[in-house]
Design an enzyme around this catalytic site. Structure first.
Site, short mmCIF file in Angstrom:
data_model
loop_
_atom_site.label_atom_id
_atom_site.label_comp_id
_atom_site.label_asym_id
_atom_site.label_seq_id
_atom_site.Cartn_x
_atom_site.Cartn_y
_atom_site.Cartn_z
N SER A 44 0.92 -1.14 -0.01
CA SER A 44 0.13 0.08 0.01
C SER A 44 0.89 1.22 0.09
O SER A 44 2.05 1.03 0.46
CB SER A 44 -0.84 0.14 1.35
OG SER A 44 -1.58 1.35 1.51
N TYR A 79 -1.92 -1.11 10.53
CA TYR A 79 -1.95 -1.58 8.91
C TYR A 79 -0.61 -1.10 8.41
O TYR A 79 -0.08 -1.61 7.49
CB TYR A 79 -3.06 -0.80 8.51
CG TYR A 79 -3.32 -0.93 7.08
CD1 TYR A 79 -3.98 -1.98 6.41
CD2 TYR A 79 -2.96 -0.04 6.16
CE1 TYR A 79 -4.24 -2.40 5.08
CE2 TYR A 79 -3.33 -0.13 4.60
CZ TYR A 79 -3.90 -1.34 4.45
OH TYR A 79 -4.01 -1.70 2.87
#
Ligand SMILES: NC(=O)c1ccc[n+]([C@@H]2O[C@H](COP(=O)([O-])OP(=O)(O)OC[C@H]3O[C@@H](n4cnc5c(N)ncnc54)[C@H](OP(=O)(O)O)[C@@H]3O)[C@@H](O)[C@H]2O)c1
Length: 259
Positions: free
Chosen positions: A142, A155
């Site tokens: 990401s 995350y």
């Protein structure tokens, strides 16, 4: 290795990006191995891929369960030599911006799926692909891998870890003819993004994101990241003194609702 790929394994294929990639790789003479947890959604994606002419083997496995995943992957690879492996399965969570920190269990679960789950996906097939001197391994990280965001510590840690893991593998695997692609996308529409309360700058559709990622994978790109303004912004925040990066990102407030 570059396209066309004939045997493709995708984790997190029951939804969002993984489902879109599965459907875009589905074609006659292609064998797909699809992993997810939700059997119903996985079956629907498998059926769409079969309609496009692909042979499909799917399995409901939690990627955090290393032995179960390794057993399935090696049995699948015995039957069909995998030439494209996409570690895509992921989860997200984040505390309310007013709550400091994140409960340990929430952080560990994200690291367990996003990082350790990807390691469980990649590691069992590395020696096999290297021995065959063929194949491409893809890690879906990401843009959050470039700089920690203030309200999603678990995350960001999991994605930064995955990016580092895959980039560490790349030069070594290149010597045995296996490519590694690290994907760092910004926001695209998906069930994961539906749970994001906050701004989603430069949001693109799931289909467009999947097409862009597929194009990069098919040319054997080492890194795929987009959109460039967000990539530059995140890398800028990492390069400048921490206090400046913190100040810029502090006001990027969001909350990831639980699934
Ligand atoms: N959406 C974005 O804007 C964005 C941006 C950057 C990166 N990403 C990354 O892109 C990837 C795909 O995300 P998405 O947006 O498509 O999310 P999504 O629609 O929520 O899909 C996530 C997929 O991962 C699977 N999964 C989750 N936990 C799993 C587990 N423990 N074991 C096996 N499969 C599991 C889910 O399957 P089940 O539901 O069947 O368990 C689902 O198929 C993720 O790694 C995500 O972090 C997303």
């Amino acid at each position: 290795m570059r396209a066309p790929y004939r045997v493709v394994v995708i984790t997190g294929a029951s939804s969002g990006l993984g489902a879109a990639l599965a459907i875009s790789y589905a074609a006659p003479e292609t064998v797909l191995g699809l992993i997810g947890r939700n059997e119903e959604r996985l079956a629907a994606v498998a059926s769409a891929c079969r309609s496009a002419g692909a042979s499909v083997d799917s399995a409901a496995i939690d990627v955090a369960d290393g032995p179960a995943l390794a057993a399935w992957l090696t049995a699948f690879d015995d039957a069909h030599k995998v030439d494209l492996l996409i570690a895509n399965a992921g989860i997200s969570a984040g505390p309310d911006p007013e709550t400091p920190g994140e409960p340990v269990a929430v952080t560990l679960r994200q690291i367990g799926v996003n990082l350790i789950g990807a390691v469980h996906t990649i590691a069992p097939l590395v020696p096999r692909m290297c021995e065959r001197r063929l194949g491409q391994i893809v890690a879906i990280a990401s843009i959050a891998a470039y700089r920690g965001l203030p309200y999603s510590p678990g995350y960001c840690a999991s994605k930064a870890g995955l990016r580092a893991y895959a980039e560490a593998l790349r030069p070594n695997l290149a010597r045995c003819g296996v490519g590694v692609t690290v994907v760092c996308p910004g926001f695209f529409s998906s069930p994961m993004t539906d749970r994001w309360d906050g701004p989603t700058p430069f949001l693109t559709s799931g289909e467009r994101a999947a097409q862009r990622i597929k194009r990069g994978i098919d040319r054997g790109a080492a890194r795929i990241d987009f959109p460039w303004p967000l990539v530059l912004g995140m890398r800028f925040c990492d390069l400048v003194p921490a206090i400046i990066g913190d100040r810029i990102l502090r006001d990027f407030r969001f909350h990831i609702r639980s699934a």
